[in-house]
Design an enzyme around this catalytic site. Structure first.
Site, PDB file in Angstrom:
ATOM      1  CE  LYS A 117     -16.850 -36.683 -54.728  1.00  0.00           C
ATOM      2  NZ  LYS A 117     -17.223 -36.265 -53.338  1.00  0.00           N
ATOM      3  CG  HIS A 132      14.363 -20.150 -34.960  1.00  0.00           C
ATOM      4  ND1 HIS A 132      15.616 -19.680 -33.887  1.00  0.00           N
ATOM      5  CD2 HIS A 132      14.648 -21.307 -34.862  1.00  0.00           C
ATOM      6  CE1 HIS A 132      16.242 -20.691 -33.412  1.00  0.00           C
ATOM      7  NE2 HIS A 132      15.834 -21.787 -34.258  1.00  0.00           N
ATOM      8  CD  GLU A 166     -13.379 -28.437 -48.069  1.00  0.00           C
ATOM      9  OE1 GLU A 166     -13.311 -29.443 -48.188  1.00  0.00           O
ATOM     10  OE2 GLU A 166     -13.158 -27.562 -48.499  1.00  0.00           O
ATOM     11  CE  LYS A 202     -16.311 -24.255 -54.677  1.00  0.00           C
ATOM     12  NZ  LYS A 202     -16.786 -25.781 -54.775  1.00  0.00           N
ATOM     13  CD  GLU A 232     -10.641 -22.089 -57.573  1.00  0.00           C
ATOM     14  OE1 GLU A 232     -11.529 -23.184 -57.987  1.00  0.00           O
ATOM     15  OE2 GLU A 232     -10.707 -21.790 -56.586  1.00  0.00           O
ATOM     16  N   GLY A 241     -13.502 -35.347 -51.043  1.00  0.00           N
ATOM     17  CA  GLY A 241     -12.399 -34.650 -51.575  1.00  0.00           C
ATOM     18  C   GLY A 241     -11.168 -34.634 -50.705  1.00  0.00           C
ATOM     19  NE  ARG A 242     -13.832 -32.437 -45.318  1.00  0.00           N
ATOM     20  CZ  ARG A 242     -14.942 -32.299 -46.028  1.00  0.00           C
ATOM     21  NH1 ARG A 242     -14.933 -31.763 -47.260  1.00  0.00           N
ATOM     22  NH2 ARG A 242     -15.979 -32.351 -45.417  1.00  0.00           N
TER      23      ARG A 242
HETATM   24  O1  F6P Z   1     -14.379 -25.975 -52.607  1.00  0.00           O
HETATM   25  C1  F6P Z   1     -14.012 -26.967 -51.885  1.00  0.00           C
HETATM   26  C2  F6P Z   1     -13.914 -28.256 -52.548  1.00  0.00           C
HETATM   27  O2  F6P Z   1     -15.295 -28.864 -52.971  1.00  0.00           O
HETATM   28  C3  F6P Z   1     -13.292 -29.360 -51.793  1.00  0.00           C
HETATM   29  O3  F6P Z   1     -14.015 -29.780 -50.643  1.00  0.00           O
HETATM   30  C4  F6P Z   1     -12.838 -29.879 -52.816  1.00  0.00           C
HETATM   31  O4  F6P Z   1     -11.580 -31.104 -52.264  1.00  0.00           O
HETATM   32  C5  F6P Z   1     -11.983 -29.096 -53.760  1.00  0.00           C
HETATM   33  O5  F6P Z   1     -13.108 -28.169 -53.888  1.00  0.00           O
HETATM   34  C6  F6P Z   1     -11.741 -29.633 -55.141  1.00  0.00           C
HETATM   35  O6  F6P Z   1     -12.903 -30.094 -55.708  1.00  0.00           O
HETATM   36  P1  F6P Z   1     -12.854 -30.902 -57.045  1.00  0.00           P
HETATM   37  O7  F6P Z   1     -11.764 -32.250 -56.815  1.00  0.00           O
HETATM   38  O8  F6P Z   1     -14.075 -31.440 -57.393  1.00  0.00           O
HETATM   39  O9  F6P Z   1     -12.190 -30.161 -58.188  1.00  0.00           O
END
Ligand code: F6P
Length: 558
Positions: A220, A399, A368, A524, A226, A282-283
């Site tokens: 987003k 199990h 979240e 972060k 990452e 995002g979620r």
């Molecule tokens: O670190 C949390 C977050 O901001 C989430 O809310 C989001 O889904 C995820 O990181 C990834 O964010 P992006 O889509 O901006 O890379």
């Protein structure tokens, strides 16, 4: 209409709105709790033998049984009154209307617009967003058809064979979960890379040919470290495999983002970017462009069915009275356990191996969203908020950790999700016999958890007295059971929206903002600083972190 939070307003506003825990509706639920807290589900079924025939609801293709909960109709009435007092209907209306209910970011919350019909209109800041939504869906569909049909060619002219989605959090969990859930409908190989641990990228690239690989970079913000790290390494891998010609990038990289500038800076042609908007959290984004890998896998028609399933539940939430409103009832039952019984966790146990990643997806969705300690007014909340959400598919979990649920000291309310007919590539009688076993286990667990086995019943089996306590099951563990006939794209969409709205309603009752996530920021920032320190920048740490950092420096890859 403006959303009017029931919770205490900012101190400057000088209003006397009570905290939800100070309302008469809260007190009424608390009184009922006091009378019912020690009542066993055995008793509730003895007093009300037909409750199974009454305490259930349907939404879309989902049959939702709530009879095995520690409540009566009177409790449901009181919980619904509490939802009304908390302003749930107003909050729902404000969300659908595109009001900025994400107050700390001053944003609308409009994942419901992603699945709204083409002929509707939702105006945000004077702009109708529905044509934008459908324009992107149409572009996604055209692109997906070209890739799936072999018309979209890679750098050396060969069609795409594998899609690699690179994203994290909401840009991974939704599509990865949905791809797995809809494996029976997928005709394209997709892989999902999320972790900055190079093992994730490396294992997923193993065996792939760069010439037939399409990377979908899902972010987003397009700043998530990452994702940018993994995408950069994937680009290096591609260029190395294709002889270093940067002209290969547009044929092998597309982006899903709200940040066109970030996408362009990364080197992806914005013609190959599928857009979404800041009003999609995002979620909550799997129905947006973030779902492109799912569309590539199951095709545009399947994706439309997926969105249609979500829409079914959206309309149910919007148009159904609270007392029959399934997501509202599930939310309020969750409040009953979290706030009145004080149960800290909630297990989601899909009796469907295809839904294996559903609990992980729900962890982000719920934790979240509702893992918050201050209300909309910035004041500490006056009661507990979101539970710890966890789970694994049945029967595997049976199990592993069900021992604790049956005989441990913590009561864990559970959701059991069953799919009657799995879509498998096996002879019909084989598939049926597996399905019989699976659903028998789901039903058995619901019964065992609710009713347990008394010491008298154990003794009646002739068990040695020394073992009676060990073999006794207290029961009284509540479950919701959700059944659907098949795990179609539509049914998956329905399940997702059901839980999304459960989260919304609970957040409304707690008076928190379910749509921000400031709690992920500190880690972060510190990680960014420490990366610089690994490379020699000065740092100031506690002695534990300093020692660990030094140990890493001494041993790291050179
Ligand atoms: O670190 C949390 C977050 O901001 C989430 O809310 C989001 O889904 C995820 O990181 C990834 O964010 P992006 O889509 O901006 O890379």
């Amino acid at each position: 209409m403006r959303y009017n939070p029931h919770h205490r307003p900012p101190p400057t506003a000088g209003s006397t709105m009570p905290a939800i825990t100070d309302t008469t509706e809260w007190a009424a639920v608390a009184r009922l709790h006091a009378t019912l807290a020690d009542t066993h589900l055995r008793q509730l079924f003895a007093d009300d033998p037909d409750r199974g025939g009454r305490l259930h609801g349907t939404v879309g293709d989902l049959y939702v049984d709530v009879a095995k909960h520690r409540l009566t109709d009177e409790v449901l009435d009181a919980l619904v009154a509490l939802a009304a007092a908390a302003g749930v209907p107003e909050k729902v209306a404000a969300m659908f209307a595109g009001e900025p209910i994400n107050t700390t970011e001053d944003r609308a919350v409009l994942h419901t617009a992603l699945r709204a019909p083409r002929d509707t209109s939702i105006v945000v800041d004077g702009h109708d967003v529905i044509p934008d939504v459908h324009a992107v869906l149409d572009r996604m569909a055209a692109f997906a058809e070209r890739v799936r049909g072999g018309e979209w060619r890679g750098h050396d002219g060969r069609p795409i064979e594998t899609v690699v989605n690179i994203g994290i959090g909401g840009s991974d969990l939704g599509p990865a979960m949905a791809y797995r859930a809809l494996a029976a409908h997928a005709t394209m190989d997709c892989r999902f890379v999320s972790n900055v641990d190079a093992a994730d990228l490396s294992r997923n690239l193993a065996g792939l040919d760069p010439a037939t690989t399409l990377f979908v970079i899902a972010s987003k913000t397009f700043t998530t470290i990452e994702t940018i790290t993994n995408a950069s390494s994937a680009r290096d891998w591609l260029l190395e495999g294709l002889g270093g010609d940067r002209g290969a990038i547009p044929k092998h990289f597309v982006a899903l983002s709200t940040n066109a500038e970030g996408v362009a800076d990364f080197g992806i042609d914005t013609d190959n970017m599928f857009e979404f908007w800041d009003w999609v959290g995002g979620r909550y984004s799997v129905g947006s462009a973030i779902g492109l890998s799912v569309m590539l896998a199951i095709g545009p028609d399947g994706f439309r069915d997926f969105l249609g399933g979500m829409r079914t539940v959206d309309e149910h939430l919007r148009d159904t009275p609270l007392r029959e409103n399934v997501p509202v009832l599930l939310a309020m039952i969750g409040i009953w356990y979290r706030n009145f019984f004080g149960f800290p966790t909630h297990a989601v146990l899909p009796y469907s191996h295809d839904l294996a990643r559903f609990p992980a997806y729900l962890q982000q969705l719920d934790m979240e969203s509702n893992g918050k300690r201050v209300g909309l007014d910035g004041q500490p909340v006056t009661t507990d908020t979101g539970p710890i959400v966890w789970g694994e598919p049945g029967t595997n979990g049976q199990h592993a950790f069900y021992q604790l649920i049956h005989q441990g000291t913590t009561t864990v309310p559970c959701d059991l999700i069953g799919i009657v007919t799995p879509d498998v590539d096996l002879p019909a009688d084989t598939a049926r016999s597996h399905a019989d076993q699976l659903i028998a286990n789901l039903l058995a667990q619901g019964e065992a958890l609710a009713f347990g086995k008394t010491a008298e019943e154990v003794r009646a089996e002739g068990v040695d007295e020394a073992l009676v306590a060990h073999k006794t099951f207290p029961g009284n563990i509540p479950t919701t059971t959700i059944l659907a006939d098949r795990l179609t794209p539509s049914v998956l969409g329905q399940l997702i929206a059901l839980y999304e709205h459960r989260v919304l309603v609970q957040g409304a009752v707690w008076g928190i903002n379910s749509f921000d996530q400031w709690g992920v920021e500190l880690g972060k920032v510190l990680a960014k600083r420490i990366v610089a320190e690994i490379d020699g920048a000065d740092g100031d740490h506690d002695s534990s972190t300093a020692m660990l950092l030094q140990r890493y420096r001494d041993a790291r890859l050179q």
